[in-house]
Scaffold this active site. Sequence first.
Site, PDB file in Angstrom:
ATOM      1  N   ALA A 523       0.835  -1.201   0.000  1.00  0.00           N
ATOM      2  CA  ALA A 523       0.000   0.000   0.000  1.00  0.00           C
ATOM      3  C   ALA A 523       0.871   1.252   0.000  1.00  0.00           C
ATOM      4  CB  ALA A 523      -0.930  -0.011   1.212  1.00  0.00           C
ATOM      5  N   ASN A 642      -7.835   2.510   4.687  1.00  0.00           N
ATOM      6  CA  ASN A 642      -9.211   2.018   4.526  1.00  0.00           C
ATOM      7  C   ASN A 642      -9.503   1.111   5.710  1.00  0.00           C
ATOM      8  OD1 ASN A 642     -11.477   0.422   3.911  1.00  0.00           O
ATOM      9  ND2 ASN A 642     -11.101   0.539   1.704  1.00  0.00           N
ATOM     10  N   LYS A 712       1.434   2.894   7.735  1.00  0.00           N
ATOM     11  CA  LYS A 712       2.436   1.838   7.918  1.00  0.00           C
ATOM     12  C   LYS A 712       1.838   0.521   7.465  1.00  0.00           C
ATOM     13  CE  LYS A 712       4.708   3.851  11.973  1.00  0.00           C
ATOM     14  NZ  LYS A 712       4.898   3.673  13.424  1.00  0.00           N
ATOM     15  N   GLU A 716       1.015  -7.893   7.704  1.00  0.00           N
ATOM     16  CA  GLU A 716       1.608  -8.949   8.518  1.00  0.00           C
ATOM     17  C   GLU A 716       1.488  -8.698  10.018  1.00  0.00           C
ATOM     18  OE1 GLU A 716       5.235 -10.489   5.800  1.00  0.00           O
ATOM     19  OE2 GLU A 716       5.085  -8.326   6.025  1.00  0.00           O
TER      20      GLU A 716
END
Lengths: 762, 328
Positions: A523, A642, A712, A716
Amino acid sequence: MSNSTPMANTGKTWIGQPIDRVDGALKVTGEAVYAYEHRADDPVTYGYILGAGIARGRISAIDTAQAEAMPGVLCVMTHKNAPAQPAFGPAVTPAVREVFARPRPVLSTDRVRYYDEPVALVVAETFEAARGAAGLIAIEYEDERGAYDLSRHLADAYAPQRTNAGFQTDSLVGDFEAAFADSDVKVDAIYTTPYEHHNPMEPHATLAAWSGDEVTIYTSAQTLANFQAGIANTLQIPPDKVHLVSRFIGGGFGSKLIVHADTILAALAARELQRPVKIALTRQQMFANAGHRAKMIQSVRLSADRDGKLTGIAHDVCSATSRFEEFCEQTAVFARSLYAAPNRITRHRLVGLDTNRGEWMRSPGEAPGMLAFECAMDELADQIGIDPIELRILNEPEVDPERNVPFSTRNLVACMQEGARRFGWEQRQAGPGTVRDGRKLIGLGMAAAIRPNYLGASAARIGIDGNGRVKVELDMTDIGTGTYTILAQIAATSLGLPLSAIDVQLGDSHFPRTAGSGGSWGAASAGSAVHNACEALKQKIAKVAKEVPGSPFYGSNLDRTEFANGEIRIGDRSANLATLIKRVAPQGLDAQGAVEAAGENYRNYSQHAYGAHFVEIEVDLDTAEMRVSRMLSVIGAGRILNPKTARSQIIGGMVWGIGAALMEESVLDPRYGHFVNHDLAEYHVPVNADVPDLDVFFLEEPDNNANVFGSKGIGELGVCGAGAAVANAVFNATGVRVREFPITLDKILPGMPVETSRANRS
Amino acid sequence: MKPFTYQRAGELRDALAGAAGTANAKFISGGTNLLDLMKLEIERPAHLVDINHLPFNGIEETAEGGLRIGAQVRNSTLAADSRIRSDYPVLAQALLAGASAQIRNKASTGGNLLQRTRCYYFYDRNMPCNKRKPGSGCAALHGFNRMHAVLGSSDTCIAVHPSDMAVAMTLLDASVETMDTEGVTRQIPIGDLHRLPGTTPDIETQLKPGEMITAVILPPVQPGRHIYRKVRDRASYAFALVSVAAIVDVAGETITGARFALGGVAAKPWRTPEAEAILLGEKVSTEVFQRAAEIALANAIGRGGNDFKIPLAKRTVQHALAAASQRG
């Protein structure tokens, strides 16, 4: 940043909105076309891979006559007739990046390096004929005695030159051994974490079709650049002759970062046959041929003063790897940044075995490392008799403890405190095994999460046409994470247009190159490239608007330009953007944008995303079955682009945590070197019934050192520490500490109380 | 997968003739297990006789007051049948504890009984397996045998039968109605259908080649409270580590009827008449359930990875008997 002039959007911002996936309808209606579903111009042929029945040795004889005679069979490829490919090369590449691009020859020698390694490919007019013929191939092996069991070969452990992602193998600060020896309060525990497999829903699959000297590869890839390089280097053709298409991906989790046998064999066979060839790995084959997380033995030693202030941290990891290709998961690296302590050791060691090598699996490093380390912290809290959150707050560092640079943003303490409040942590009884509800023991556990934030070099192309429609193109992939949606949000926000005006096209190597999906950087990297492309496009639009006669802005010398609500405003004049484009640039306008890999801000700051996981578990008093009943993660990952897709990423990670703690394990039989439970009936991942209502709360804190959005990576983070929170809850419920993951019921059963009073009478 | 011929049987006699007329023929019903095994070439039939369209999909009341369940009744249909739910709840519970909703929609009553073991080594053609390849050895014996049998196994084979449904049917003293290729029918007590491995683990049932299960007969309702307790590694879609089907009837505090069957512990559902017998006439107590559990597992042998099943089975028997004797 390329924009010299502010190009503000003062209207609606789509960033930060819980937008539904723009590709959602395509997926749920079956319109999204996945790799194996693609068609080619010529009739497609079907390949089936036959895997080796031994784990180490050589093929002494191979008889393909019967297979070749089967109706519909077009070719049987073995090491005897496969096209020449370069040798695989050394186990360790000179540089990290070469791992992703190196040739990965298949069927090129008579050697067998791991169980179920491809030894033959059958291509036929139908899948059934190919699979049937594969069963008729007779192979004789010279079976060699291999080494498969990590724990039996610890004497062969060696220190690699580096870990995955290029981290230092070891770090040493102060004098840990002295501090540990002097301490009265210490934890000295060995944890083992098992082999695990990614098992994305969509298996590794490829359709290869040649046109002249160019091959088009429809495949399921996370990073097209890696695939292009891997194919080009294996087939020894120029990279620009490899066209990759990977528009929809049914999950990757790190298993589709590099090219695997399905792709290489499809490309080779399609060239030989001059026909398109489709190959998919079977679910069983994916256990041997699509990467895994390696088994590890982790020693965690902690020393502290009586109040809980850490005096030493040592995290020593010994991991299985392959003899022929090294992979060193960065399992202890997070421990260099998580807690303060004056004396510190982190070390990585490897044992080369006759298995396939491990690959990147969601949150390499933190996933297994925090599973061990965050349990050790819980053990320390229990020993000292302080609350696990208090222990962590007590050891909160002011700067990155080993790099001595400031944190960019670090919201770990706030995450723990907010989580404690929301979860009702004050209800937790510190004494384990003390809370009972009917025939269930109830326990609460928590753990911290940390995961580094990255930014990878990426580029994007953007165009706007005379109808005001915007097309965004980049070779980024959406592996189910929501990339299509987020990039549309970024472009719509920047250009002040409705989402419906943005058409994001991904997964085609003809588009500008990106860092792809991996390392939770998609992203930020692709998004920054799109943002910069939008900025460049807006500059172009403004310039043309002022220069083309007939434009309402013709001759304007004002700099201040705004794009909002479908309009462009320069000074006090405004115009509908689509109308303007039609008038000043009827052919449309396009622009490119790019972002460089993280540079100065990454060197000058310690950049991580953080979180805190909370778990309530019920353990059956009679059978020791464990079921998570509540789970909450509070996440500090900068600005959330989002909240809806971000939440999905986090809850996916939480589910992985439940799996890692309680059920996921690929069992390697040390006699044969194969993964015994190689299907989804026997390799257990959590099913819906194992997953309660998961709660996620984002503590937003834009990190302006991270990227233009202040976001950020979150792909994960949800896994990191999640399993430890489950394990700590099991301990709190039962008083049994299992250090050999996964915590299956057989491991806690011996510690469960035996009822002597009459059972089950209300 | 090996090529095979396929025949859709419209009439019973066609099916039996199809099975008799071709060497290595197999009946296929739901195919939820057979097709997997064929893809892996563990089953390699030359001919498939599709029996899905035979008229064996009814559930009828018998003259004796029980139920006759057609072999083609789907697991989901059976579990949802109101008579099964009210009169044989242990069977409904067992069915719903098995597989997934999708698989239960396909799987048939007869096919469920004839499903094969889930032993990992049976499923991998490169591994020794006396069941798949007689004489090749048993890789599970000294291998990864966490899921394997603790009762009735031999050094030749330690596989377990994976069915939940069969455990409940065994508890209920069901019998299996069959027809052979000559058209002769017989009833086999369900406890006799499956064979223990002995030295011939490849022969799993008493059925003759081409003999088809046509129905399962349930005797009249068994009074008492029904419980099916399946212990597994995850909450759904997992084979039993251990399961216990139990029915206990009590009058006041006294046990007037008790039976239990174990699943996940042997090559067939496991009952221990001696253990059931000691419960009769006893007062409900943890101690008596514990004694019954001890007797049931007295001959259990662990093989390493499955040692835990012995204490787990005892605890689960105790728990299931206690739960089944609960009233109010």
